[in-house]
Design a protein around this motif. Structure first.
Motif, PDB file in Angstrom:
ATOM      1  N   TRP A 196       0.839  -1.192   0.000  1.00  0.00           N
ATOM      2  CA  TRP A 196       0.000   0.000   0.000  1.00  0.00           C
ATOM      3  C   TRP A 196       0.880   1.250   0.000  1.00  0.00           C
ATOM      4  O   TRP A 196       2.049   1.227   0.405  1.00  0.00           O
ATOM      5  N   ARG A 197       0.243   2.356  -0.459  1.00  0.00           N
ATOM      6  CA  ARG A 197       0.856   3.675  -0.355  1.00  0.00           C
ATOM      7  C   ARG A 197      -0.252   4.718  -0.479  1.00  0.00           C
ATOM      8  O   ARG A 197      -1.320   4.452  -1.045  1.00  0.00           O
ATOM      9  N   PRO A 198      -0.018   5.941   0.023  1.00  0.00           N
ATOM     10  CA  PRO A 198      -1.018   7.009  -0.141  1.00  0.00           C
ATOM     11  C   PRO A 198      -1.216   7.359  -1.616  1.00  0.00           C
ATOM     12  O   PRO A 198      -0.298   7.206  -2.434  1.00  0.00           O
ATOM     13  N   VAL A 199      -2.402   7.796  -1.946  1.00  0.00           N
ATOM     14  CA  VAL A 199      -2.706   8.148  -3.335  1.00  0.00           C
ATOM     15  C   VAL A 199      -1.803   9.297  -3.769  1.00  0.00           C
ATOM     16  O   VAL A 199      -1.671  10.320  -3.085  1.00  0.00           O
ATOM     17  N   GLY A 200      -1.150   9.111  -4.909  1.00  0.00           N
ATOM     18  CA  GLY A 200      -0.247  10.127  -5.424  1.00  0.00           C
ATOM     19  C   GLY A 200       1.152  10.063  -4.849  1.00  0.00           C
ATOM     20  O   GLY A 200       1.973  10.954  -5.133  1.00  0.00           O
ATOM     21  N   GLY A 201       1.479   9.012  -4.058  1.00  0.00           N
ATOM     22  CA  GLY A 201       2.804   8.904  -3.469  1.00  0.00           C
ATOM     23  C   GLY A 201       3.830   8.385  -4.460  1.00  0.00           C
ATOM     24  O   GLY A 201       3.512   7.925  -5.567  1.00  0.00           O
ATOM     25  N   SER A 202       5.086   8.431  -4.057  1.00  0.00           N
ATOM     26  CA  SER A 202       6.188   7.969  -4.901  1.00  0.00           C
ATOM     27  C   SER A 202       6.415   6.478  -4.685  1.00  0.00           C
ATOM     28  O   SER A 202       5.758   5.835  -3.854  1.00  0.00           O
ATOM     29  N   ASP A 203       7.378   5.930  -5.470  1.00  0.00           N
ATOM     30  CA  ASP A 203       7.681   4.498  -5.341  1.00  0.00           C
ATOM     31  C   ASP A 203       8.293   4.161  -3.991  1.00  0.00           C
ATOM     32  O   ASP A 203       8.193   3.018  -3.526  1.00  0.00           O
ATOM     33  N   ASP A 204       8.914   5.131  -3.352  1.00  0.00           N
ATOM     34  CA  ASP A 204       9.510   4.872  -2.045  1.00  0.00           C
ATOM     35  C   ASP A 204       8.471   4.777  -0.929  1.00  0.00           C
ATOM     36  O   ASP A 204       8.795   4.365   0.181  1.00  0.00           O
ATOM     37  N   ASP A 205       7.236   5.195  -1.237  1.00  0.00           N
ATOM     38  CA  ASP A 205       6.179   5.181  -0.212  1.00  0.00           C
ATOM     39  C   ASP A 205       5.478   3.830  -0.102  1.00  0.00           C
ATOM     40  O   ASP A 205       4.631   3.654   0.780  1.00  0.00           O
ATOM     41  N   TRP A 206       5.772   2.886  -0.999  1.00  0.00           N
ATOM     42  CA  TRP A 206       5.124   1.571  -0.914  1.00  0.00           C
ATOM     43  C   TRP A 206       5.577   0.861   0.369  1.00  0.00           C
ATOM     44  O   TRP A 206       6.738   0.935   0.761  1.00  0.00           O
ATOM     45  N   THR A 207       4.632   0.180   1.019  1.00  0.00           N
ATOM     46  CA  THR A 207       4.946  -0.571   2.234  1.00  0.00           C
ATOM     47  C   THR A 207       4.122  -1.851   2.265  1.00  0.00           C
ATOM     48  O   THR A 207       2.981  -1.881   1.779  1.00  0.00           O
ATOM     49  N   PHE A 208       4.749  -2.892   2.803  1.00  0.00           N
ATOM     50  CA  PHE A 208       4.043  -4.169   2.972  1.00  0.00           C
ATOM     51  C   PHE A 208       3.427  -4.308   4.366  1.00  0.00           C
ATOM     52  O   PHE A 208       2.727  -5.280   4.618  1.00  0.00           O
ATOM     53  N   GLU A 209       3.700  -3.356   5.247  1.00  0.00           N
ATOM     54  CA  GLU A 209       3.201  -3.413   6.621  1.00  0.00           C
ATOM     55  C   GLU A 209       1.876  -2.657   6.720  1.00  0.00           C
ATOM     56  O   GLU A 209       1.818  -1.446   6.484  1.00  0.00           O
ATOM     57  N   ARG A 210       0.862  -3.376   7.032  1.00  0.00           N
ATOM     58  CA  ARG A 210      -0.456  -2.750   7.174  1.00  0.00           C
ATOM     59  C   ARG A 210      -0.481  -1.799   8.365  1.00  0.00           C
ATOM     60  O   ARG A 210      -1.211  -0.794   8.357  1.00  0.00           O
ATOM     61  N   SER A 211       0.298  -2.092   9.397  1.00  0.00           N
ATOM     62  CA  SER A 211       0.314  -1.239  10.586  1.00  0.00           C
ATOM     63  C   SER A 211       0.797   0.169  10.260  1.00  0.00           C
ATOM     64  O   SER A 211       0.343   1.144  10.871  1.00  0.00           O
ATOM     65  N   GLU A 212       1.710   0.307   9.280  1.00  0.00           N
ATOM     66  CA  GLU A 212       2.180   1.636   8.894  1.00  0.00           C
ATOM     67  C   GLU A 212       1.067   2.445   8.241  1.00  0.00           C
ATOM     68  O   GLU A 212       0.947   3.660   8.465  1.00  0.00           O
ATOM     69  N   ILE A 213       0.241   1.789   7.440  1.00  0.00           N
ATOM     70  CA  ILE A 213      -0.896   2.485   6.813  1.00  0.00           C
ATOM     71  C   ILE A 213      -1.912   2.893   7.878  1.00  0.00           C
ATOM     72  O   ILE A 213      -2.468   3.997   7.828  1.00  0.00           O
ATOM     73  N   GLU A 214      -2.171   2.019   8.838  1.00  0.00           N
ATOM     74  CA  GLU A 214      -3.109   2.352   9.912  1.00  0.00           C
ATOM     75  C   GLU A 214      -2.602   3.542  10.725  1.00  0.00           C
ATOM     76  O   GLU A 214      -3.379   4.436  11.085  1.00  0.00           O
ATOM     77  N   HIS A 215      -1.299   3.562  11.021  1.00  0.00           N
ATOM     78  CA  HIS A 215      -0.738   4.688  11.767  1.00  0.00           C
ATOM     79  C   HIS A 215      -0.827   5.972  10.958  1.00  0.00           C
ATOM     80  O   HIS A 215      -1.118   7.056  11.505  1.00  0.00           O
ATOM     81  N   ASP A 216      -0.574   5.901   9.651  1.00  0.00           N
ATOM     82  CA  ASP A 216      -0.686   7.088   8.798  1.00  0.00           C
ATOM     83  C   ASP A 216      -2.125   7.604   8.759  1.00  0.00           C
ATOM     84  O   ASP A 216      -2.353   8.819   8.792  1.00  0.00           O
TER      85      ASP A 216
END
Length: 400
Positions: free
Chosen positions: A151-171
């Motif tokens: 996952w990554r925020p809409v419009g983010g760069s390639d470095d913003d991809w993450t496999f950790e769901r907890s990081e998306i929840e915290h964001d």
């Protein structure tokens, strides 16, 4: 309400209450939280209600609004290496969790419970996990591990991809939680709200309140009365039961003043005991008439809206009549004893009596008396004077 206006029928308020309770969409769920308890979290864009932030975030991750803030992508990855004999599997969804000795087994178990089965206690969910042994089960788990979601925020760069769901929840908690949810202590939800859009405790409270209301529909009658009166419908009581209709019962004073068709309807109903509507048309219309003419329906509708005739929901009809007044009392027969007149009891005039002072007030008064008044004390006051003098509580004796 439209049916009462258009068909001019009379319904029991208990039947109306049961009608409201039969459809969840016709009811509203009202929740109030005390000030000593933490607030609830109500969705701003959809009808959802949760007790904790974790439940609210888990619901957001599965909603359509998640796709407006975050992008999801599925990529291939290398399967884990090792010698595995047993693989755990969710007994409800059928999703593979991995071997119990795998390093991410506990995190996968917690994640699946939080994402999809948060309304169930974790111990109960863990008891439904089953293990499978064999090469086929291990290979199936290996295939599922070859694809991973990021996952990554809409419009983010390639470095913003993450496999950790907890990081998306915290964001989401730090950036957009206040836009999606609001804290509240008093809110309403539609009665047909999806059970997945409410916390387990909120859903249990709504179920208990609904079952209690269905067992006691009289609880809704005050609210239904206000709703019907605001819609200009009449509420009246007949034979101990509450009814609502287009008008209150209004007995006719003079039937001869009516026109031909309304008078015929009233005269036919005069000596009948709750006849049916079909019997009325059979008796008044010519034989072979399948449906009553429009003019007859208009005249009957006028009688119903004026309260001269009552048409109930079961097609039974009632003609309201005035209560019969009793005649003049007859003189008693010869030799009969006259009824004794009931004497009215005279109220005794009670003279004003001064209230006796309480013990505390009496002690305070005696402690401030001089010698002359102390010697004039009698009865209980004298006893209290002696007790206070032994305890040195009287000022005049202390000065001496």
């Amino acid at each position: 309400m439209k049916e009462i206006h258009h068909r001019a029928r009379v319904y029991s308020l208990f039947d109306v209450a049961q009608l409201f309770l039969s459809s969840r969409g016709s009811c509203r769920l009202h929740f109030v939280v005390e000030d000593s308890k933490p607030p609830l979290y109500r969705g701003r864009k959809d009808d959802c209600l949760f007790v904790t932030k974790e439940e609210a975030v888990a619901h957001f991750m599965q909603s359509e609004a998640f796709g407006k803030l975050y992008e999801t992508d599925e990529v291939e990855a290398d399967p884990p290496k090792g010698n595995f004999q047993v693989v755990a599997k969710c007994g409800i969804s059928g999703e593979w969790l991995g071997p119990p000795n795998f390093h991410s087994y506990q995190s996968n178990l917690r994640r699946l419970h939080r994402e999809r089965f948060s309304n169930m206690p974790f111990e109960r969910y863990a008891s439904k996990v089953r293990t499978e042994r064999g090469e086929e089960a291990v290979n199936a788990w290996m295939e599922s591990m070859k694809k991973r979601v990021r996952w990554r925020p809409v419009g983010g760069s390639d470095d913003d991809w993450t496999f950790e769901r907890s990081e998306i929840e915290h964001d989401f908690l730090s950036r957009a939680f206040s836009d999606a949810y609001e804290e509240t202590r008093k809110t309403e939800l539609p009665g047909d709200t999806d059970a997945r859009a409410m916390s387990e405790g909120v859903l249990a409270a709504a179920s208990i309140a609904g079952s209690h209301t269905r067992r006691h529909p009289a609880m809704l009658i005050p609210t239904i009365c206000r709703m019907l009166e605001s819609d200009h419908l009449a509420i009246f009581k007949t034979k101990g039961k509450l009814y609502c209709g287009p008008a209150r019962p209004h007995p006719l004073q003079d039937v001869d003043s009516l026109s031909e068709r309304p008078a015929a309807i009233v005269k036919w109903l005069d000596d009948k005991e709750r006849p049916k509507l079909g019997e009325l048309w059979t008796a008044l219309l010519p034989e072979g008439t399948e449906e009553p003419p429009k003019e007859w329906l208009v005249d009957l509708f006028w009688l119903l809206t004026q309260g001269h005739v009552l048409l109930f929901a079961d097609d039974s009809m009632v003609l309201p009549k005035r209560s019969k007044q009793g005649g003049s009392p007859q003189p008693p027969a010869e030799g009969a004893k006259k009824p004794k007149k009931r004497k009215r009891k005279k109220r005794k005039r009670t003279s004003f009596k001064a209230r006796r002072p309480s013990h505390a007030k009496l002690i305070s008064q005696i402690s401030r008396m001089n010698h002359g008044r102390l010697l004039a004390l009698r009865g209980k006051s004298r006893l209290w004077g002696r007790r206070l003098s032994r305890r040195d509580k009287i000022r005049c004796l202390q000065e001496d």
